[in-house]
Write a protein that holds these residues in place. Structure first.
Motif, PDB file in Angstrom:
ATOM      1  N   LYS A 101       0.836  -1.207   0.000  1.00 34.95           N
ATOM      2  CA  LYS A 101       0.000   0.000   0.000  1.00 34.95           C
ATOM      3  C   LYS A 101       0.868   1.253   0.000  1.00 34.95           C
ATOM      4  CE  LYS A 101      -4.066   1.980   2.288  1.00 34.95           C
ATOM      5  NZ  LYS A 101      -5.048   1.810   3.389  1.00 34.95           N
ATOM      6  N   ILE A 102       1.956   1.229   0.761  1.00 33.95           N
ATOM      7  CA  ILE A 102       2.878   2.368   0.769  1.00 33.95           C
ATOM      8  C   ILE A 102       3.487   2.556  -0.610  1.00 33.95           C
ATOM      9  CG2 ILE A 102       5.069   3.213   1.699  1.00 33.95           C
ATOM     10  CD1 ILE A 102       4.329   1.820   4.348  1.00 33.95           C
ATOM     11  N   GLY A 103       3.883   1.452  -1.235  1.00 37.51           N
ATOM     12  CA  GLY A 103       4.443   1.543  -2.587  1.00 37.51           C
ATOM     13  C   GLY A 103       3.457   2.095  -3.593  1.00 37.51           C
ATOM     14  N   GLU A 104       2.174   1.788  -3.393  1.00 37.47           N
ATOM     15  CA  GLU A 104       1.148   2.243  -4.334  1.00 37.47           C
ATOM     16  C   GLU A 104       0.784   3.719  -4.150  1.00 37.47           C
ATOM     17  OE1 GLU A 104       0.012   0.861  -6.871  1.00 37.47           O
ATOM     18  OE2 GLU A 104       0.403  -1.290  -6.635  1.00 37.47           O
ATOM     19  N   LEU A 105       1.209   4.348  -3.071  1.00 40.43           N
ATOM     20  CA  LEU A 105       0.856   5.760  -2.861  1.00 40.43           C
ATOM     21  C   LEU A 105       1.378   6.631  -3.991  1.00 40.43           C
ATOM     22  CD1 LEU A 105       1.519   6.108   0.984  1.00 40.43           C
ATOM     23  CD2 LEU A 105      -0.700   6.014  -0.157  1.00 40.43           C
ATOM     24  N   VAL A 106       2.643   6.483  -4.317  1.00 47.33           N
ATOM     25  CA  VAL A 106       3.266   7.318  -5.353  1.00 47.33           C
ATOM     26  C   VAL A 106       4.191   6.493  -6.248  1.00 47.33           C
ATOM     27  CG1 VAL A 106       4.805   9.271  -5.808  1.00 47.33           C
ATOM     28  CG2 VAL A 106       3.182   9.399  -3.907  1.00 47.33           C
ATOM     29  N   LEU A 107       5.059   5.690  -5.623  1.00 52.64           N
ATOM     30  CA  LEU A 107       6.167   5.063  -6.337  1.00 52.64           C
ATOM     31  C   LEU A 107       5.719   4.159  -7.470  1.00 52.64           C
ATOM     32  CD1 LEU A 107       9.203   4.498  -6.572  1.00 52.64           C
ATOM     33  CD2 LEU A 107       8.916   2.726  -4.818  1.00 52.64           C
ATOM     34  N   PHE A 108       4.895   3.169  -7.168  1.00 49.75           N
ATOM     35  CA  PHE A 108       4.521   2.194  -8.186  1.00 49.75           C
ATOM     36  C   PHE A 108       3.772   2.835  -9.362  1.00 49.75           C
ATOM     37  CE2 PHE A 108       4.441  -1.537  -4.919  1.00 49.75           C
ATOM     38  CZ  PHE A 108       5.814  -1.451  -4.820  1.00 49.75           C
ATOM     39  N   PRO A 109       2.764   3.678  -9.118  1.00 50.23           N
ATOM     40  CA  PRO A 109       2.077   4.298 -10.258  1.00 50.23           C
ATOM     41  C   PRO A 109       3.013   5.117 -11.151  1.00 50.23           C
ATOM     42  CG  PRO A 109       0.790   4.578  -8.247  1.00 50.23           C
ATOM     43  CD  PRO A 109       2.115   4.036  -7.827  1.00 50.23           C
ATOM     44  N   GLU A 110       3.965   5.828 -10.547  1.00 51.45           N
ATOM     45  CA  GLU A 110       4.910   6.626 -11.345  1.00 51.45           C
ATOM     46  C   GLU A 110       5.742   5.729 -12.249  1.00 51.45           C
ATOM     47  OE1 GLU A 110       5.821   9.880 -11.611  1.00 51.45           O
ATOM     48  OE2 GLU A 110       4.429  10.801 -10.198  1.00 51.45           O
ATOM     49  N   ILE A 111       6.179   4.603 -11.729  1.00 53.50           N
ATOM     50  CA  ILE A 111       7.022   3.704 -12.522  1.00 53.50           C
ATOM     51  C   ILE A 111       6.209   3.010 -13.603  1.00 53.50           C
ATOM     52  CG2 ILE A 111       8.372   1.570 -12.404  1.00 53.50           C
ATOM     53  CD1 ILE A 111       9.428   2.514  -9.702  1.00 53.50           C
ATOM     54  N   ARG A 112       5.010   2.577 -13.270  1.00 49.92           N
ATOM     55  CA  ARG A 112       4.175   1.908 -14.272  1.00 49.92           C
ATOM     56  C   ARG A 112       3.855   2.828 -15.436  1.00 49.92           C
ATOM     57  NH1 ARG A 112       0.713   0.438  -9.834  1.00 49.92           N
ATOM     58  NH2 ARG A 112       1.334  -1.556  -8.913  1.00 49.92           N
ATOM     59  N   SER A 113       3.676   4.112 -15.140  1.00 53.88           N
ATOM     60  CA  SER A 113       3.295   5.044 -16.208  1.00 53.88           C
ATOM     61  C   SER A 113       4.487   5.506 -17.042  1.00 53.88           C
ATOM     62  CB  SER A 113       2.608   6.277 -15.596  1.00 53.88           C
ATOM     63  OG  SER A 113       3.499   6.988 -14.758  1.00 53.88           O
ATOM     64  N   ALA A 114       5.698   5.162 -16.639  1.00 53.12           N
ATOM     65  CA  ALA A 114       6.885   5.583 -17.379  1.00 53.12           C
ATOM     66  C   ALA A 114       7.063   4.726 -18.626  1.00 53.12           C
ATOM     67  CB  ALA A 114       8.114   5.479 -16.490  1.00 53.12           C
TER      68      ALA A 114
END
Length: 878
Positions: free
Chosen positions: A822-835
């Protein structure tokens, strides 16, 4: 509706998160009333322009004390009279106020005793002074509106469910700050009057004590960029206008007036993005005051008083006379432009003598406020701290009137009882029992900088900076950002630790298990160390507590297992293929995870085919620099890079060698990071002392100890000095000064002109960087950005993320897996997936890279791997 006798613990806990309370309705056995501490007449730095909450509330929907709903808003005379005739609680409320305020003698008493109307920040008692100027009681007055009474009532009259507020036009787009450096506090009062002539949007004060405390806070020391010399006070004046020329002219003329009248010695004009930095320094004032050593601290007792700005100099002079009588000093800061200074006397409330002075100062300042016809509360409310003195400030007749209003609105006394009216003596519920001895446990860490373990926890003043959301930026506090639960804030952990330690003589209000449960979700990111204005290092406090807990209750199996990670990796490195088979095989892997309490969703970290040391011994001779050496460096082969992420270590050695540096890997031992994280501090201290002796003997002039894994190398800088003991303190500090991340070293050498961009590829690349949380707290990601920008066509962007959520072993533990994701999904994971897929992902931390792979399926690289592959000499390998 609830059954009689049922204790609604879960409901109460949730209500308290929102400042609410649960109370029985005495009229029946199976009903309850839910109320809240609402109705604060708050305002901010720009109250000189916009006033307070009361000035902007137009309508309210509320629950009255009998459970009925009511709606308040502006009423003409006919509407007011109609409400008075209603046969219910709402009608009785209107009827009472009509009867009371229709008496000329009552209105005269209010006008005579209440604070001066020129004081915009006034919030003592109920705002009857605003109601007597309305149409039913004053011809030509504004329409009657109970909202002005409820604003500032602190939830004692009704429970507000909806608020309708007025809107203001946006402020002018151009603004600057004129930061007036003054040689005395008295000069600030005169400079304030001059500044107000220019209709500023804010005038705020910071005194010498506050400014001094900002020097020792990592985040705020960087915001002191505009300060020159050692001013006794600084006025921050915000000027706004519709053009840049307009605000520049205001600033020029204000400075000219101040110089002509002899006030101020330095007048920096701050604009653009730096404005936020100045305001952040000012906002941190309350927090940084907790950095004062010892038990004597600036205390909240009379910090909310407000007087007319023209009389501030006389008021503060009288205030100083009171303090002088008791031999006490004070801290001054905040809203000088609106006549409200947060003045906090420095007292030791653990001392019985200062406990008495605490009450005496409150009483004498209340009399001083009355003398100046000021407000005892400017915005924060009377509460239990000042409620006792309302009869003195507003007069006994007016106080009786307040009590009658409370009784009419809330005959059962269910809404926030004991505030404003029927208030107990202000020293009834002090946190510290004066004269009581507080036991200081023996600690492994050196807590001399805070004069003890308990005082380190007491640095927390509850300012709530740890209640950041993921949109606020920064690292602190990842678990709270994910759960939004107050118990997961840094201040909750500090509070329960303080409660336990303070209660040791009688067993404490909090048990060891209570403390452990609240500490559990602290993931040791160290964001609080740099971002908390008070500098509360919860990671240090937690690990010390864990050692204390193990001594009392024993050591859990999983904690022993994780602490022994380095040993298992070292043994496994003798047969890495067999070791990896055991970790990858579905049967043995699942068995190990279940036994250890690890999540089945995680892949256990595998060993590299060789260790970093073995690779170094076999290959380094072929990498020796040709020609002139740039210098000698020591690479710290930490336990993570030595066994798991060896490729990152190889890239680091090859990078340094290709740049002309002679690399050495001495026979040091593990960093002890896993031991520290799990609270095995005595074992970690032994490792620290051995490493300090080994590394200290090898250090020469300008010879750095370079680390690859941030958490490991930063242990040398952050924890080792406090684990070394007195005999090795000096040597530990020398090692700490030499310890640096590879990112920091490359950045430093680039600034020295030793590393040229011409050595790197001209090919373009886009890089997204996720910085390690401890790196952000103890060092900076700016060095990594500079390092990765050495190739001239590399574009580097930092992801605005906090901790990734893995936090070493935390994300592997089965009960923490969901939260880590859940912490990873706050900002980090979405930013990387959208790159885009061709974007390189950089992450210095070993566990960060594993978490990114688990959460996004994208491989992240260590910055050394990216920069090494960008060297022209390795272009074929790339």
């Amino acid at each position: 509706r609830v059954q009689p006798g049922v204790v609604l613990d879960d409901l109460n806990r949730k209500l308290h998160e929102y400042g609410l309370f649960f109370a029985p309705d005495t009229s029946t056995s199976n009903r309850c009333v839910i109320g809240g501490m609402v109705g604060n007449n708050s305002c901010g730095s720009r109250s000189v322009v916009y006033g307070s909450t009361r000035d902007h509330v137009n309508g309210l929907k509320v629950v009255l004390s009998d459970g009925t709903m009511a709606e308040f808003g502006p009423l003409d005379k006919e509407g007011f009279d109609a409400r008075c005739s209603i046969d219910n609680l709402e009608g009785r409320i209107y009827s009472q106020i009509k009867t009371v305020l229709s008496e000329p003698s009552v209105r005269e008493e209010i006008q005579r005793e209440y604070p001066l109307p020129s004081i915009r920040r006034r919030n003592t008692g109920y705002a009857l002074d605003t109601l007597i100027d309305t149409e039913p009681f004053k011809k030509g007055g504004e329409r009657f509106n109970f909202c002005s009474l409820l604003a500032g009532s602190e939830g004692t009259l009704a429970f507000i469910t909806e608020i309708k507020v007025s809107l203001e036009p946006l402020p002018p787009p151009e603004k600057v700050l004129l930061c007036i450096h003054l040689e005395s506090l008295e000069d600030a009062f005169h400079a304030n009057i001059i500044s107000l002539r220019y209709k500023p949007f804010a005038v705020e004060l910071m005194d010498k004590t506050v400014l001094e405390c900002t020097k020792y806070n990592k985040e705020q020391s960087a915001n002191r960029f505009f300060i020159k010399g050692d001013p006794a006070a600084i006025l921050i004046v915000e000027l706004a206008g519709f053009t840049a020329d307009e605000v520049s002219e205001k600033a020029f003329n204000l400075e000219k007036d101040l110089r002509n009248e002899g006030y101020g010695y330095h007048f920096p004009v701050i604009g653009g993005k730096d404005i936020v930095r100045v305001w952040n320094l000012r906002k941190a004032a309350l927090g940084v005051l907790s950095n004062m050593k010892g038990d004597a601290r600036p205390v909240s007792v009379v910090e909310d008083t407000a007087v007319d700005v023209a009389g501030m100099a006389g008021y503060v002079a009288g205030f100083r006379e009171i303090l002088s009588k008791y031999g006490k000093s004070c801290v001054y800061h905040a809203h000088i432009g609106s006549g409200e200074l947060h003045m906090r006397p420095v007292l030791n409330l653990k001392d019985p003598g200062d406990g008495k002075i605490f009450r005496n100062i409150a009483f004498e300042v209340a009399r001083l406020v009355k003398k100046h016809r000021g407000s005892l509360s400017g915005e924060h409310g009377d509460g239990r701290l000042r409620g006792e003195f309302i009869p003195l400030v507003l007069g006994r007749k007016n106080h009786e009137l307040l009590c009658n209003i409370k009784k009419c609105w809330d005959p059962g006394n269910v809404f926030n009882p004991g505030k404003i009216t029927s208030t107990p003596p202000m020293d009834t519920f002090l946190r510290y029992e004066p004269g009581r001895l507080h036991i200081e446990p023996d600690t492994v860490y050196d807590f001399s900088s805070t004069e003890g373990f308990l005082r380190a926890a007491e640095k927390c003043n509850g300012s709530g900076d740890c209640r950041k959301t993921n949109g606020s930026g920064g690292v602190m506090c990842p678990s709270y950002m994910a759960t939004l639960d107050e118990k997961d804030t840094t201040r909750a952990r500090a509070n329960i630790l303080r409660e336990y330690l303070s209660g040791l003589p009688e067993g404490g209000m909090a048990s060891l298990k209570d403390v452990l449960n609240i500490m559990e979700l602290c993931i040791l990111c160290k964001g609080c160390k740099s971002e908390c204005p008070s500098g509360v290092d919860m990671a240090k406090l937690k690990t010390e507590f864990l050692q204390y807990y193990y001594d009392k209750e024993g050591i859990p199996f999983r904690a022993r297992l994780i602490a022994g990670l380095s040993f298992f990796n070292r043994m496994g490195s003798l047969w890495p293929s067999a070791y990896n088979f055991f970790l990858k095989n579905p049967f043995t892997s699942v068995l190990l995870k279940k036994t250890a309490g690890f999540s089945l969703h995680r892949e256990l970290p595998l060993l590299y085919k060789t260790t970093l040391r073995k690779w170094f011994e076999r290959n380094y001779s072929s990498l020796l620099p040709d020609g002139n050496e740039m210098g000698r460096v020591i690479v710290f082969a930490d336990e993570f890079t030595s066994y798991n992420d060896v490729h990152a270590g190889i890239s680091t050695v090859k990078l340094l060698s290709a740049l002309g540096y002679r690399v050495e890997i001495p026979p040091h031992i593990q960093s002890g990071r896993a031991l520290i994280s799990k609270g095995f501090l005595r074992r970690a201290a032994g490792i620290a002392r051995r490493n300090i002796k080994i590394l200290g003997s090898l250090l020469g002039e300008d010879v750095p100890v370079i680390g690859i894994e941030p958490s490991a190398i930063l242990a040398l800088r952050d924890e080792y000095p406090d684990l070394a003991g007195d005999e090795l303190k000096g040597e530990a500090e020398k090692v700490a000064r030499s310890a640096m991340l590879i990112d920091e070293f490359i950045s430093r050498e680039t600034d020295r002109g030793k590393i040229a961009k011409e050595l790197f590829t001209q090919e373009p690349a886009r890089i997204l960087l996720h910085g390690h949380c401890q790196q952000k707290a103890v060092s900076s990601t700016l060095h990594t950005m500079k390092m990765l920008s050495l190739p001239p066509n590399y574009s580097v962007e930092e992801i605005p993320s906090g901790c990734c959520g893995m936090a070493g072993s935390f994300g592997y533990e089965k009960e923490h897996y969901d939260l880590s994701m859940k912490i990873g999904e706050l900002v980090l994971f979405p930013e990387i997936r959208s790159a885009p897929r061709n974007t390189l992902i950089a992450a210095p931390g070993t566990s960060c890279r594993a978490h990114i792979l688990d959460g996004t399926g994208r491989k992240a690289l260590h910055p050394s791997e990216i920069l090494c592959s960008a060297l022209k000499v390795f272009s074929k390998e790339r």
